[in-house]
Design an enzyme around this catalytic site. Structure first.
Site, PDB file in Angstrom:
ATOM      1  N   HIS A 176       0.613  -1.353   0.221  1.00 45.36           N
ATOM      2  CA  HIS A 176       0.395   0.027  -0.087  1.00 45.36           C
ATOM      3  C   HIS A 176       0.730   1.474  -0.019  1.00 45.36           C
ATOM      4  O   HIS A 176       1.495   2.060   1.035  1.00 45.36           O
ATOM      5  CB  HIS A 176      -1.305   0.334   1.231  1.00 45.36           C
ATOM      6  CG  HIS A 176      -2.086  -0.600   1.230  1.00 45.36           C
ATOM      7  ND1 HIS A 176      -2.751  -1.691   2.003  1.00 45.36           N
ATOM      8  CD2 HIS A 176      -3.069  -1.010   0.210  1.00 45.36           C
ATOM      9  CE1 HIS A 176      -2.948  -2.717   1.805  1.00 45.36           C
ATOM     10  NE2 HIS A 176      -3.153  -2.162   0.761  1.00 45.36           N
ATOM     11  N   GLU A 179       1.793   3.507   2.847  1.00 51.73           N
ATOM     12  CA  GLU A 179       2.491   3.014   4.236  1.00 51.73           C
ATOM     13  C   GLU A 179       4.291   2.944   4.503  1.00 51.73           C
ATOM     14  O   GLU A 179       4.535   1.668   4.188  1.00 51.73           O
ATOM     15  CB  GLU A 179       1.717   1.791   4.310  1.00 51.73           C
ATOM     16  CG  GLU A 179       0.437   1.426   4.604  1.00 51.73           C
ATOM     17  CD  GLU A 179      -0.584   0.278   4.050  1.00 51.73           C
ATOM     18  OE1 GLU A 179       0.248  -1.030   4.004  1.00 51.73           O
ATOM     19  OE2 GLU A 179      -1.645   1.073   3.998  1.00 51.73           O
ATOM     20  N   HIS A 302       2.923  -3.830   6.541  1.00 55.55           N
ATOM     21  CA  HIS A 302       1.799  -2.567   6.582  1.00 55.55           C
ATOM     22  C   HIS A 302       2.081  -1.470   7.247  1.00 55.55           C
ATOM     23  O   HIS A 302       2.317  -1.782   8.375  1.00 55.55           O
ATOM     24  CB  HIS A 302       0.384  -3.277   6.440  1.00 55.55           C
ATOM     25  CG  HIS A 302       0.330  -3.787   5.188  1.00 55.55           C
ATOM     26  ND1 HIS A 302      -0.628  -4.070   3.941  1.00 55.55           N
ATOM     27  CD2 HIS A 302       0.602  -5.054   4.461  1.00 55.55           C
ATOM     28  CE1 HIS A 302      -0.184  -4.324   3.426  1.00 55.55           C
ATOM     29  NE2 HIS A 302       0.090  -5.715   3.178  1.00 55.55           N
ATOM     30  N   GLU A 369       1.004  -4.700  11.223  1.00 57.04           N
ATOM     31  CA  GLU A 369       0.735  -3.870  11.009  1.00 57.04           C
ATOM     32  C   GLU A 369       1.906  -2.741  11.947  1.00 57.04           C
ATOM     33  O   GLU A 369       1.069  -3.270  12.936  1.00 57.04           O
ATOM     34  CB  GLU A 369      -0.834  -3.542  11.114  1.00 57.04           C
ATOM     35  CG  GLU A 369      -1.787  -3.995  10.553  1.00 57.04           C
ATOM     36  CD  GLU A 369      -1.875  -3.373   8.870  1.00 57.04           C
ATOM     37  OE1 GLU A 369      -1.664  -2.156   8.715  1.00 57.04           O
ATOM     38  OE2 GLU A 369      -3.305  -3.675   7.701  1.00 57.04           O
TER      39      GLU A 369
END
Ligand code: 0X9
Ligand code: ZN
Length: 510
Positions: A176, A179, A302, A369
């Site tokens: 992404h 990110e 991410h 994450e």
């Protein structure tokens, strides 16, 4: 070597009774910058209504009882905005970032993005590793993106140009675009490995016995777009029909593509793409992983949320290897402090990296994450990288055979003096062709072999036996799975062990 853990499930009841507080900062020209909202809910079902209305629940952070969403267009205070009515039913909505355009302002005038790597800087650094460590590092161009940018992988191993069949790992950043921190962690891992080889025995051991593939920038077009045009860009840069751009690379993988949590609308931030694996950058990674038969584990980085997620994403059902995946995630979480959970517990989504890597390629695959925002302040880069590199080192060391044929699930005794009940589970889903005939255990007491015992089937692929008491001292044992073509030892090397000391019955941890 073995420890029995007691697990307690905690139930949290959250009652909130706030009035929705919805704000929107409007510029003179009527442009409303994207905002980050934190929406609190009391029941997960409430999220379904947002999801069904096309509100993206899957691109920002979330935590117990809340989800962060990005509202891109128009003031949500306006009755016409799709979110306005929907959010009315929620007990509380906070505006977390009033103007996301401004969030990365500090980098706006810096062509070099400060301490963050630009795409070109990342590529230059990868090349310098191959130049500086020609025996240990090699740059591979795996293919090109829609806009013709290369997707590079750095292979790190001893005898790097040979395929030695050592346990392999695939570590990716930047699915992404916004990110950025995900690139940093993968680059930091490359640096730590290569600079550590000549200095740290632990790193040498790793590089000598593993093949580590690093793809710091899986989505180069999106990354360049985010760093030069629009910071909050998420997807790749496919030109969709109509005026919209971009497919979410993490909804485009071909395992269970097109299911839950992926949008069919090209304009959505979670657009799944026109077909399974339609995107060059997804195909590249799929083909690479499917062709490397020695791969054992993968991690996709991410931001944000401080989480470690494991498959499945596409369903709430636990994966066949849920217990193993959970254990690996919990071990890595010790280094990062992140919360480990099954992906779909966060929210279900389909066509993601982990489900493909686990479902199609059989890898132990995780999504991290990182951080508490997409682009953390520069001073956070170092500490974030350091703790995640620790987790990566642990993973690459300990997940070389993530789904062994047997798994030791229990060691117990009703009295301290035994007998000692052992049980193992046969991992049928990963070893379907093994043709398991029986399971035996070979045990020793104080280094003296005591013989072999057969384990009895207890149903559900579980086998068990009791080791008789042989008095105080050190007990050790290993299992063998005996199949149609031979036997496999478990653990592959070493033994499980426990001690019986005085009247105490002690489990010995590794
Ligand atoms: O939605 C995603 O692709 C990932 N989160 S992000 O905010 N970085 O976009 C999470 C991927 C893991 N999958 C699921 N939780 N279903
Ligand atoms: Zn992401």
């Amino acid at each position: 070597m073995f420890r029995v853990l007691g697990l307690f499930s905690l139930l949290t009841f959250i009652t909130l009774s706030f009035t929705p507080l919805l704000l929107a900062a409007q510029n003179d020209d009527g442009y409303v910058p994207p905002q980050l909202l934190r929406v609190f809910y009391t029941d997960k079902k409430m999220l379904k209504t947002l999801d069904e209305a096309g509100i993206d629940l899957r691109c920002a952070g979330r935590g117990p009882g809340y989800v962060d969403i990005i509202v891109e267009s128009g003031p949500i205070t306006k009755a016409g905005h799709p979110a306005h009515k929907l959010l009315k039913g929620f007990p509380r909505v906070d505006v977390r970032v009033e103007n996301l355009d401004k969030m990365a302002e500090q980098y706006r005038d810096k062509a070099d993005l400060g301490l963050y790597h630009t795409f070109d800087e990342a590529v230059t650094e990868l090349r310098s590793y191959a130049d500086d460590y020609p025996d240990l590092a090699e740059v591979h161009e795996l293919g090109t993106s829609h806009e013709g940018r290369p997707v590079y992988a750095l292979k790190v191993s001893d005898n790097v140009s040979a395929d030695e069949g050592e346990p392999g790992f695939l570590i990716c950043g930047m699915h992404h675009s916004r990110e950025w921190i995900s690139v940093e962690v993968v680059m930091a891992f490359a640096k730590r490995l290569l600079e550590g080889y000549g200095k740290e025995a632990r790193i040498k051991e790793l590089i000598d016995n593993r093949e580590i593939w690093l793809i710091p920038v899986q989505n180069p077009d999106g990354f360049v777009y985010s760093t030069t045009k629009y910071r909050m860009w998420r997807k790749n840069r496919r030109k969709n029909s109509g005026s919209s751009y971009g497919v979410d690379p993490n909804r485009n993988y071909s395992y269970e593509w097109g299911g839950a949590g992926a949008s069919t609308s090209p304009g959505s931030d979670t657009y799944r793409g026109p077909s399974a694996g339609s995107e060059p950058i997804t195909q590249i990674v799929e083909q690479f992983a499917a062709s490397k038969k020695n791969l054992k584990g993968s991690i996709s980085f991410h931001s944000y949320g401080q989480l470690i997620l494991w498959p499945w994403s596409y369903t709430y059902d636990p994966a066949p290897d849920d217990a193993i995946l959970g254990d690996l995630a919990r071990s890595m979480a010790k280094y990062t402090g992140y919360s480990p959970k099954q992906s779909s517990d966060l929210y279900p989504s389909s066509g993601d990296f982990d489900d493909y890597m686990y479902g199609t390629c059989g890898l132990a695959s995780f999504t991290f994450e990182l951080a508490t925002q997409f682009i953390p302040n520069e001073d956070k880069i170092k500490p974030i990288c350091e703790k995640n590199v620790k987790a990566l080192l642990w993973f690459v060391e300990n997940a070389a055979d993530p789904f062994p044929i047997l798994r030791h699930t229990a060691l117990g005794a009703t009295t301290n003096s035994g007998p000692y009940a052992l049980s193992v589970v046969y991992n049928k889903s990963h070893h379907a062709n093994f043709g398991l005939k029986k399971v035996v255990v070979n045990w020793s007491k104080d280094g003296q072999a005591q013989g072999q015992l057969n384990l009895l089937s207890q149903g559900n692929d579980t086998y068990g036996v009791e080791l008789p008491s042989a008095g105080l001292g050190d007990y050790s044992y290993h299992f063998e799975a005996i199949g149609k073509d031979g036997a496999v030892r478990y653990p592959a090397t070493g033994d499980f062990s426990f001690q019986v000391v005085d009247s105490l019955y002690l489990l010995v941890d590794d």
